[in-house]
Design a protein around this motif. Structure first.
Motif, PDB file in Angstrom:
ATOM      1  N   MET A   1       0.843  -1.178   0.000  1.00  0.00           N
ATOM      2  CA  MET A   1       0.000   0.000   0.000  1.00  0.00           C
ATOM      3  C   MET A   1       0.891   1.245   0.000  1.00  0.00           C
ATOM      4  O   MET A   1       1.967   1.228   0.570  1.00  0.00           O
ATOM      5  CB  MET A   1      -0.899   0.026   1.238  1.00  0.00           C
ATOM      6  CG  MET A   1      -1.869  -1.155   1.350  1.00  0.00           C
ATOM      7  SD  MET A   1      -3.013  -1.316  -0.026  1.00  0.00           S
ATOM      8  CE  MET A   1      -4.008   0.118   0.146  1.00  0.00           C
ATOM      9  N   LEU A   2       0.384   2.301  -0.638  1.00  0.00           N
ATOM     10  CA  LEU A   2       1.090   3.574  -0.637  1.00  0.00           C
ATOM     11  C   LEU A   2       0.109   4.678  -0.268  1.00  0.00           C
ATOM     12  O   LEU A   2      -0.959   4.786  -0.864  1.00  0.00           O
ATOM     13  CB  LEU A   2       1.697   3.877  -2.008  1.00  0.00           C
ATOM     14  CG  LEU A   2       2.441   5.213  -2.134  1.00  0.00           C
ATOM     15  CD1 LEU A   2       3.688   5.231  -1.255  1.00  0.00           C
ATOM     16  CD2 LEU A   2       2.801   5.493  -3.590  1.00  0.00           C
ATOM     17  N   ARG A   3       0.491   5.463   0.727  1.00  0.00           N
ATOM     18  CA  ARG A   3      -0.283   6.643   1.121  1.00  0.00           C
ATOM     19  C   ARG A   3       0.396   7.863   0.516  1.00  0.00           C
ATOM     20  O   ARG A   3       1.600   8.070   0.712  1.00  0.00           O
ATOM     21  CB  ARG A   3      -0.314   6.793   2.638  1.00  0.00           C
ATOM     22  CG  ARG A   3      -0.999   5.658   3.348  1.00  0.00           C
ATOM     23  CD  ARG A   3      -0.961   5.881   4.853  1.00  0.00           C
ATOM     24  NE  ARG A   3      -1.399   4.690   5.546  1.00  0.00           N
ATOM     25  CZ  ARG A   3      -0.901   4.252   6.683  1.00  0.00           C
ATOM     26  NH1 ARG A   3       0.064   4.936   7.302  1.00  0.00           N
ATOM     27  NH2 ARG A   3      -1.355   3.155   7.247  1.00  0.00           N
ATOM     28  N   PHE A   4      -0.400   8.666  -0.204  1.00  0.00           N
ATOM     29  CA  PHE A   4       0.132   9.879  -0.810  1.00  0.00           C
ATOM     30  C   PHE A   4      -1.032  10.751  -1.256  1.00  0.00           C
ATOM     31  O   PHE A   4      -2.117  10.256  -1.542  1.00  0.00           O
ATOM     32  CB  PHE A   4       1.037   9.542  -2.004  1.00  0.00           C
ATOM     33  CG  PHE A   4       0.308   8.952  -3.178  1.00  0.00           C
ATOM     34  CD1 PHE A   4       0.131   9.699  -4.328  1.00  0.00           C
ATOM     35  CD2 PHE A   4      -0.208   7.667  -3.137  1.00  0.00           C
ATOM     36  CE1 PHE A   4      -0.555   9.166  -5.414  1.00  0.00           C
ATOM     37  CE2 PHE A   4      -0.892   7.123  -4.210  1.00  0.00           C
ATOM     38  CZ  PHE A   4      -1.064   7.878  -5.357  1.00  0.00           C
ATOM     39  N   ASP A   5      -0.797  12.027  -1.282  1.00  0.00           N
ATOM     40  CA  ASP A   5      -1.803  12.983  -1.753  1.00  0.00           C
ATOM     41  C   ASP A   5      -3.167  12.777  -1.078  1.00  0.00           C
ATOM     42  O   ASP A   5      -4.212  12.884  -1.717  1.00  0.00           O
ATOM     43  CB  ASP A   5      -1.968  12.906  -3.270  1.00  0.00           C
ATOM     44  CG  ASP A   5      -0.702  13.276  -4.029  1.00  0.00           C
ATOM     45  OD1 ASP A   5       0.220  13.858  -3.416  1.00  0.00           O
ATOM     46  OD2 ASP A   5      -0.623  12.968  -5.233  1.00  0.00           O
ATOM     47  N   GLY A   6      -3.170  12.414   0.201  1.00  0.00           N
ATOM     48  CA  GLY A   6      -4.408  12.243   0.942  1.00  0.00           C
ATOM     49  C   GLY A   6      -5.176  10.975   0.629  1.00  0.00           C
ATOM     50  O   GLY A   6      -6.352  10.853   0.970  1.00  0.00           O
ATOM     51  N   ARG A   7      -4.560  10.022  -0.006  1.00  0.00           N
ATOM     52  CA  ARG A   7      -5.239   8.750  -0.319  1.00  0.00           C
ATOM     53  C   ARG A   7      -4.304   7.577  -0.040  1.00  0.00           C
ATOM     54  O   ARG A   7      -3.104   7.742   0.118  1.00  0.00           O
ATOM     55  CB  ARG A   7      -5.715   8.738  -1.767  1.00  0.00           C
ATOM     56  CG  ARG A   7      -4.613   8.882  -2.787  1.00  0.00           C
ATOM     57  CD  ARG A   7      -5.177   8.947  -4.197  1.00  0.00           C
ATOM     58  NE  ARG A   7      -4.164   9.362  -5.139  1.00  0.00           N
ATOM     59  CZ  ARG A   7      -4.168   9.035  -6.416  1.00  0.00           C
ATOM     60  NH1 ARG A   7      -5.142   8.288  -6.899  1.00  0.00           N
ATOM     61  NH2 ARG A   7      -3.221   9.449  -7.206  1.00  0.00           N
ATOM     62  N   GLU A   8      -4.902   6.393   0.014  1.00  0.00           N
ATOM     63  CA  GLU A   8      -4.132   5.160   0.172  1.00  0.00           C
ATOM     64  C   GLU A   8      -4.487   4.271  -1.001  1.00  0.00           C
ATOM     65  O   GLU A   8      -5.669   4.076  -1.309  1.00  0.00           O
ATOM     66  CB  GLU A   8      -4.479   4.472   1.485  1.00  0.00           C
ATOM     67  CG  GLU A   8      -3.649   3.226   1.737  1.00  0.00           C
ATOM     68  CD  GLU A   8      -3.828   2.668   3.132  1.00  0.00           C
ATOM     69  OE1 GLU A   8      -3.264   3.238   4.069  1.00  0.00           O
ATOM     70  OE2 GLU A   8      -4.556   1.670   3.266  1.00  0.00           O
ATOM     71  N   GLN A   9      -3.476   3.725  -1.653  1.00  0.00           N
ATOM     72  CA  GLN A   9      -3.711   2.970  -2.869  1.00  0.00           C
ATOM     73  C   GLN A   9      -2.828   1.727  -2.917  1.00  0.00           C
ATOM     74  O   GLN A   9      -1.725   1.714  -2.356  1.00  0.00           O
ATOM     75  CB  GLN A   9      -3.414   3.874  -4.074  1.00  0.00           C
ATOM     76  CG  GLN A   9      -3.948   3.353  -5.362  1.00  0.00           C
ATOM     77  CD  GLN A   9      -3.934   4.443  -6.424  1.00  0.00           C
ATOM     78  OE1 GLN A   9      -4.037   5.628  -6.137  1.00  0.00           O
ATOM     79  NE2 GLN A   9      -3.814   4.029  -7.658  1.00  0.00           N
ATOM     80  N   GLU A  10      -3.304   0.710  -3.611  1.00  0.00           N
ATOM     81  CA  GLU A  10      -2.539  -0.510  -3.807  1.00  0.00           C
ATOM     82  C   GLU A  10      -1.258  -0.194  -4.576  1.00  0.00           C
ATOM     83  O   GLU A  10      -1.261   0.600  -5.512  1.00  0.00           O
ATOM     84  CB  GLU A  10      -3.382  -1.520  -4.587  1.00  0.00           C
ATOM     85  CG  GLU A  10      -2.764  -2.870  -4.712  1.00  0.00           C
ATOM     86  CD  GLU A  10      -3.696  -3.875  -5.375  1.00  0.00           C
ATOM     87  OE1 GLU A  10      -3.182  -4.917  -5.803  1.00  0.00           O
ATOM     88  OE2 GLU A  10      -4.911  -3.623  -5.467  1.00  0.00           O
TER      89      GLU A  10
END
Length: 128
Positions: A1-10
Motif C-alpha cells: 500500500m502507498l499513502r500519498f496525496d491524501g489517499r491510500e492505494q494498492e
C-alpha cells in the motif's frame, strides 16, 4: 500500500525487497499463503516527495509478529527508503482483464512514480 496525496492505494512494487537484496538479508518471514509469495505487506508513505516505510504486516517463522524496529532498529515509526531507486506502479480505475499471479490484472490506468534514492523525481500515467 502507498499513502500519498491524501489517499491510500494498492502498490504493485516491492521497495523492501530491494533493501533485502542489497543488504543480503533473508528476513525469515513465515510463508502461509500462495497468494502472498513475498510473505509480507508493506505500507509506504510519500511525504514531501520522500518515500518512507511506515509499517509491515508479517510474521517471523518462529510465530512472532514483525515490527518495523525488528528490521530497522532505532526506527520504530518510519524508515526513509534511501536504498530504493525505481518505479512505484499503482493501478487505477476499473480492472479490464484478470491475470492470476503476481500483481495480476490490467487496469484502466497505471500511475508510475519514479524514485531516485528514496526521493520522488517524476510521475506519469499510462492508459491501458
Amino acid at each position: 500500500m502507498l499513502r500519498f496525496d491524501g489517499r491510500e492505494q494498492e502498490l504493485w512494487s516491492t521497495p523492501l525487497d530491494d533493501y533485502f537484496d542489497l543488504a543480503g538479508i533473508d528476513p525469515l518471514f513465515a510463508w502461509d499463503s500462495t497468494g502472498l509469495w513475498r510473505c509480507y505487506v508493506g505500507t509506504w508513505e510519500l511525504i514531501a516527495k520522500r518515500l518512507y516505510l511506515v509499517s509491515i504486516a508479517a510474521t517471523f517463522r518462529d510465530g512472532r509478529k514483525v515490527a518495523l524496529a525488528d528490521l530497522f532498529p532505532g526506527f520504530p515509526d518510519r524508515v526513509f527508503a534511501h536504498w530504493y531507486s525505481g518505479t512505484l506502479v499503482l493501478p487505477e480505475g476499473e480492472m479490464l482483464a484478470y491475470e492470476h499471479g503476481g500483481f495480476g490484472g490490467t487496469y484502466e490506468r497505471e500511475l508510475w512514480i519514479t524514485v531516485a534514492q528514496g526521493v520522488e523525481v517524476r510521475r506519469s500515467m499510462t492508459s491501458n
